[in-house]
Design an enzyme around this catalytic site. Structure first.
Site, PDB file in Angstrom:
ATOM      1  N   VAL A  65       0.947   0.667  -3.028  1.00 13.11           N
ATOM      2  CA  VAL A  65       0.488  -0.708  -2.800  1.00 13.11           C
ATOM      3  C   VAL A  65      -0.449  -0.817  -1.601  1.00 13.11           C
ATOM      4  O   VAL A  65      -1.564  -1.309  -1.717  1.00 13.11           O
ATOM      5  CB  VAL A  65       1.684  -1.669  -2.633  1.00 13.11           C
ATOM      6  CG1 VAL A  65       1.213  -3.074  -2.245  1.00 13.11           C
ATOM      7  CG2 VAL A  65       2.480  -1.732  -3.926  1.00 13.11           C
ATOM      8  N   LYS A 107      -1.010  -3.872  -8.227  1.00 17.46           N
ATOM      9  CA  LYS A 107      -0.207  -3.945  -7.004  1.00 17.46           C
ATOM     10  C   LYS A 107       0.671  -5.202  -6.987  1.00 17.46           C
ATOM     11  O   LYS A 107       1.814  -5.155  -6.526  1.00 17.46           O
ATOM     12  CB  LYS A 107      -1.124  -3.920  -5.791  1.00 17.46           C
ATOM     13  CG  LYS A 107      -1.870  -2.602  -5.635  1.00 17.46           C
ATOM     14  CD  LYS A 107      -2.889  -2.657  -4.510  1.00 17.46           C
ATOM     15  CE  LYS A 107      -3.604  -1.334  -4.340  1.00 17.46           C
ATOM     16  NZ  LYS A 107      -4.644  -1.373  -3.288  1.00 17.46           N
ATOM     17  N   LYS A 135      -0.641   3.959  -8.748  1.00 21.20           N
ATOM     18  CA  LYS A 135      -0.165   2.631  -9.149  1.00 21.20           C
ATOM     19  C   LYS A 135       0.258   2.598 -10.612  1.00 21.20           C
ATOM     20  O   LYS A 135       1.190   1.892 -10.987  1.00 21.20           O
ATOM     21  CB  LYS A 135      -1.283   1.599  -8.911  1.00 21.20           C
ATOM     22  CG  LYS A 135      -1.684   1.434  -7.470  1.00 21.20           C
ATOM     23  CD  LYS A 135      -2.858   0.494  -7.315  1.00 21.20           C
ATOM     24  CE  LYS A 135      -4.148   1.098  -7.819  1.00 21.20           C
ATOM     25  NZ  LYS A 135      -4.623   2.225  -6.993  1.00 21.20           N
ATOM     26  N   PHE A 189      -5.410  18.043  -6.155  1.00 18.21           N
ATOM     27  CA  PHE A 189      -5.760  18.519  -4.822  1.00 18.21           C
ATOM     28  C   PHE A 189      -7.057  17.856  -4.367  1.00 18.21           C
ATOM     29  O   PHE A 189      -7.965  18.507  -3.848  1.00 18.21           O
ATOM     30  CB  PHE A 189      -5.885  20.048  -4.821  1.00 18.21           C
ATOM     31  CG  PHE A 189      -5.713  20.669  -3.455  1.00 18.21           C
ATOM     32  CD1 PHE A 189      -4.574  20.412  -2.697  1.00 18.21           C
ATOM     33  CD2 PHE A 189      -6.674  21.516  -2.941  1.00 18.21           C
ATOM     34  CE1 PHE A 189      -4.413  20.982  -1.444  1.00 18.21           C
ATOM     35  CE2 PHE A 189      -6.518  22.106  -1.696  1.00 18.21           C
ATOM     36  CZ  PHE A 189      -5.388  21.838  -0.945  1.00 18.21           C
ATOM     37  N   GLY A 227      -7.625   5.238   2.702  1.00 20.18           N
ATOM     38  CA  GLY A 227      -7.862   6.353   3.604  1.00 20.18           C
ATOM     39  C   GLY A 227      -7.019   7.544   3.218  1.00 20.18           C
ATOM     40  O   GLY A 227      -5.843   7.412   2.877  1.00 20.18           O
TER      41      GLY A 227
END
Length: 355
Positions: free
Chosen positions: A155, A227, A128, A11, A325
């Site tokens: 990614v 990635k 990832k 969380f 973000g």
């Protein structure tokens, strides 16, 4: 109307943002997408865990700040995270995995995904580690239990790249890709062009929230390596582990290197790439390159990510957008849930031809 019960594992910023989306937009989602969402369980290392079959009071738990106690003050709450118990026993259709993960072994996220898929629960994750290190195992578990394993946000955060290529590049042959896949390193390089030295640029990135307290994974390319392995495996049909991807970061670049590149009409970028070789194998790497200003990645600035795909019929196709973000990454989780819902009503999915 279909309602998907969610168990949020972790969380922090991302799952908290997803909870905000559910709390604020659930009616709109019902109208636009044809399904609703209900959070029935949440776990967190600091706050403990809470399970409520009728739906967790999101307003209450979102209001919890440092020093405000833990989930045990609410019905169904416990001061212990109980991740395994919650994943296996909460009345959840979808487990939303967004915990901190060790990039060396993918834990604890790999175990979280394994427990969920073995129990027949769908998994959506932005981690990832499980995708780069254990995707084949987890996909097999998903197929065996009739569940879905979705990871679009692993990614490029909320910018769709894996699903977009698989769905929209049908009939094209991909020969490779190269991309800027870490916003922190890209921001640092841009600030070095503006005159800051490496250390000052990293400190500024940390102050702005782009870089972690320990920026090693970003500036040394380790994040990009994971990635690249994911993209190569998913879109080029490779079987690469992160260890198969040679990796060089940007920490060795000096002000002199930056100035020399500018004088030559080039710009440094940390680029992750993969390419299909003539024998059919796939090679990949992560390394800084001084690219000409006309290069399709040269103009990507700040914390933005971009990937340029080499195709046979369209030439180079570049996908660009935010690569970080909390809200952007939470949207990636929502997009995975949308994909799960669509798969239930649309049985066929187009895929990219990468052979």
């Amino acid at each position: 109307m279909t309602v998907y019960n969610l168990a949020l594992i972790g969380f922090g910023g991302v799952n908290r943002a997803l909870a905000e989306i559910v709390a604020e937009r659930n009616e709109r989602l019902r109208e636009e997408l044809g399904f609703g969402l209900r959070v029935v369980a949440v776990t967190d290392l600091r706050l403990g865990s809470i399970v409520c079959a009728d739906g967790v009071d999101l307003d209450a738990i979102l209001a919890l700040g440092p020093g405000d106690g833990d989930f045990s003050q609410y019905e169904g709450g416990s001061p212990e995270p109980r991740n395994e118990w919650v994943i296996k026993n909460a009345p959840a259709d979808v487990v939303v995995e967004a915990t901190f993960t060790n990039p060396l072994d993918g834990e604890p996220a790999v175990s979280h995904c394994r427990w969920a898929l073995t129990s027949g629960r769908h998994v959506v994750t932005t981690n990832k580690g499980p995708v780069a290190l254990a995707a084949e195992e987890l996909k097999a578990l998903a197929a065996g239990s009739g569940a879905a394993f979705e990871f679009e946000g692993a990614v490029m955060s909320g910018t769709p790249v894996i699903r977009l290529v698989k769905r929209m590049f049908g009939g094209l042959e991909l020969s490779g890709f190269e991309g800027i896949l870490n916003g922190t390193s890209n921001y640092v390089l841009g600030r070095m062009e503006s005159g800051l030295d490496f250390d000052a640029a990293v400190r500024e990135a940390q102050e702005l929230g782009f870089a972690e307290a320990d920026p090693t994974a970003d500036v040394e390319g380790h994040d990009v390596r994971l990635k690249v392995a994911i993209l190569a495996n998913e879109l080029l049909g490779a079987c690469l582990s992160p260890a198969d991807v040679p990796c060089t970061g940007i920490s060795a670049l000096t002000a002199e290197d930056i100035d020399k590149a500018a004088a030559e009409g080039t710009r440094w970028k940390l680029i992750g790439s993969a390419r299909r070789e003539p024998d059919g194998s796939v090679s990949a790497q992560v390394a800084p390159h001084a690219v000409p200003l006309s290069h399709h990645l040269a103009g990507v600035s700040g914390a933005v990510n971009a990937v340029a795909f080499d195709t046979d019929l369209l030439g180079v196709v570049t996908i660009s957008g935010p690569g970080a973000g909390r809200l952007e990454t939470a949207y990636a989780l929502l997009s995975d849930i949308i994909a799960i819902h669509e798969a239930k009503t649309t049985p066929t999915t187009r895929s990219v031809l990468s052979s």
